[in-house]
Design an enzyme around this catalytic site. Structure first.
Site, mmCIF file in Angstrom:
data_model
loop_
_atom_site.group_PDB
_atom_site.id
_atom_site.type_symbol
_atom_site.label_atom_id
_atom_site.label_comp_id
_atom_site.label_asym_id
_atom_site.label_seq_id
_atom_site.Cartn_x
_atom_site.Cartn_y
_atom_site.Cartn_z
ATOM 1 N N PHE A 1 51.185 -24.904 -8.693
ATOM 2 C CA PHE A 1 50.233 -26.155 -8.897
ATOM 3 C C PHE A 1 49.964 -26.055 -10.387
ATOM 4 O O PHE A 1 48.889 -26.653 -10.629
ATOM 5 C CB PHE A 1 49.426 -26.326 -8.259
ATOM 6 C CG PHE A 1 49.601 -25.967 -6.523
ATOM 7 C CD1 PHE A 1 50.502 -26.678 -6.020
ATOM 8 C CD2 PHE A 1 49.076 -25.297 -5.861
ATOM 9 C CE1 PHE A 1 51.152 -26.335 -4.498
ATOM 10 C CE2 PHE A 1 49.058 -24.967 -4.759
ATOM 11 C CZ PHE A 1 50.124 -25.470 -3.807
ATOM 12 N N CYS A 2 50.829 -25.629 -11.432
ATOM 13 C CA CYS A 2 50.371 -25.486 -12.724
ATOM 14 C C CYS A 2 48.804 -24.919 -13.046
ATOM 15 O O CYS A 2 48.003 -25.176 -13.798
ATOM 16 C CB CYS A 2 50.239 -26.945 -13.460
ATOM 17 S SG CYS A 2 51.979 -27.658 -13.680
ATOM 18 N N ALA A 3 48.642 -24.015 -12.082
ATOM 19 C CA ALA A 3 47.218 -23.202 -11.949
ATOM 20 C C ALA A 3 47.822 -21.865 -11.684
ATOM 21 O O ALA A 3 47.034 -21.172 -10.576
ATOM 22 C CB ALA A 3 46.195 -23.825 -11.162
#
Length: 464
Positions: A386-388
């Protein structure tokens, strides 16, 4: 009780208690009538449960854009009627966004392409020797732009109070004691949990630092007041806020923006350009928001953001928040009935949150599970990191997950392959979509997938 009697009882209850969030209608969004094929045969209405990536556009926003489209013209530069009309609409949109965010007198609203673009713009105007403090829990849009600054990455806190204490210690220990900026999310794009923004802002200001709020996941779900939260800047994206097209916002204090060179040099950012006798060029830059809006702006994208702001305000956040809490409770209570499911959280089950929930399922690779939800139930969720990446790895790092026959791309050497499933929803989500999701999770865990799947380019897809 029969289905018809159940429906009648529900209608009667809603008539008697119209404020019940279970009775409230979702806002009309594009795609609500789209049907998709199932790999097992037949079609079903698509359940869009990936709002945290891009929310569907509100029908109201689409209608507003369609009504304006014939009058489209280039802004700020044309003498013709359509250009003048578009210029007025563009600047009115700026005022609408400022009102939506409850900006202070003197704050500037700069239109960008996205939250990522907004935070990269802010990174470009930081004063010399500025120190940046950012938690490892941030989305990459707010974790990565600060490459030219001295950055301190803070460990993931496990309570809101710990977040504030961690920041206070880091700010107090900084050396030298010069300009500083804190970057923090309003709501996590992984766990949905709300962060103590007002308290973090107070801590930042007490130690002579400024603070920027990444409101990409907060603004679509809760009112955001720059004035009340006392943040220096706020950034968000239109495509999370039920607006189509590629536009975003950076709003807040004007001084750093006015003192720095333009983010992009070109037409629109300059007031005067003249040749010098030595053959060079002298430039006088705008001191307004135009300084960082060089080039022909995305007028329709900007107008769509303003339309979404008006639509959410008119719908009323009290009702939207209440209805979303009703949906969150449905999902969390349903998943809690499945022992194989573990919901990811930093702050615990009782933490306030928006409609973003990530989880893992014992015995399942997350890509395989998400593929089955899509192919067999017509449910769109997201799987991965999740781009995290640092946050998800922190949440999952203590538990190894075997790489199955379907899954995310191979991990880097020395790293475990870790990914999760995220379901997210908002103002346009009907109860049926979350009910179908919960039912599908239970059926997949109990009965397994009905279809065979294979890995293709690192993604799990139905085998044909």
């Amino acid at each position: 009780m029969s289905a018809s009697l159940n429906a009648a009882a529900t209608d009667a209850a809603c008539a008697a208690a119209p404020v019940d969030p279970a009775c409230a209608e979702p806002l009309a969004v594009l795609g609500r009538d789209v049907t998709v094929p199932l790999v097992t045969g037949g079609e079903v209405s698509y359940a869009a449960l990936d709002y945290a990536a891009s929310a569907p556009a509100l029908q109201r926003v689409w209608d507003d854009v369609a009504a304006y489209a014939p009058y489209y013209g280039s802004v700020h530069r044309g003498a013709g009627y359509l250009s003048q009309l578009s210029t007025d609409l563009f600047e009115q949109s700026r005022a609408t966004v400022a009102e939506f965010l409850d900006c202070r007198a003197g704050d500037q609203v700069v239109f960008t392409r996205s939250t990522t673009d907004s935070l990269n713009l802010l990174a470009a105007v930081l004063p010399a020797d500025c120190q940046v403090f950012v938690f490892e829990t941030e989305h990459h849009a707010s974790l990565l732009p600060w490459r030219d600054a001295q950055v301190t990455y803070l460990n993931a806190p496990r309570t809101p109070a710990q977040a504030v204490a961690t920041l206070e210690r880091a700010l107090a220990d900084r050396d030298p004691y010069g300009p500083a900026l804190v970057c923090v999310t309003g709501a996590s794009n992984v766990t949905g949990e709300l962060w103590p923004v007002k308290e973090l802002a107070a801590a930042a200001h007490a130690h002579g630092a400024r603070i920027v709020l990444d409101a990409a996941q907060l603004a679509p779900h809760h009112p955001v007041s720059v004035r009340d939260l006392d943040v220096d800047w706020v950034a968000f994206s239109g495509h999370k806020l039920y607006a189509p097209f590629g536009s975003g916002v950076l709003a807040g204090r004007a001084d750093w923006l006015q003192e720095a060179e333009p983010y992009l040099a070109g037409g629109g950012a300059s007031r005067k350009v003249a040749r010098r006798e030595d053959g060079g060029v002298d430039v006088e830059w705008h001191t307004t928001a135009a300084r960082h809006e060089a080039g022909s702006p995305n007028v329709i994208g900007v107008y769509s953001i303003a339309s979404a702001c008006r639509a959410l305000n008119e719908a009323g956040f009290d009702g939207l928040v209440a209805r979303e809490r009703h949906l969150i409770a449905k999902v969390r209570e349903g998943l809690a009935e499945v022992p194989a499911v573990r919901i990811l959280s930093l702050f615990g089950d009782d933490a306030p949150r928006v409609g973003v929930i990530s989880f893992v399922v014992d015995g399942w690779n997350s890509s395989h599970f998400a593929a089955a939800l899509s192919a067999e139930y017509g449910i769109g969720v997201r799987d991965g990191l999740f781009c995290a990446h640092p946050l998800v790895r922190t949440l999952l790092g203590s538990e190894p997950q075997a790489q199955g026959e379907c899954g995310a791309p191979e991990a880097a050497p020395g790293e475990r392959s870790l990914n999760a499933i995220r379901v997210s929803f908002g103002a346009g989500t009907p109860d049926e979509h979350v009910d179908r999701f919960v039912r599908a999770v239970k059926e997949l865990v109990t009965d397994g997938a009905k279809w065979q799947y294979r890995t293709e380019d690192g993604r799990c897809v139905p085998a044909v």
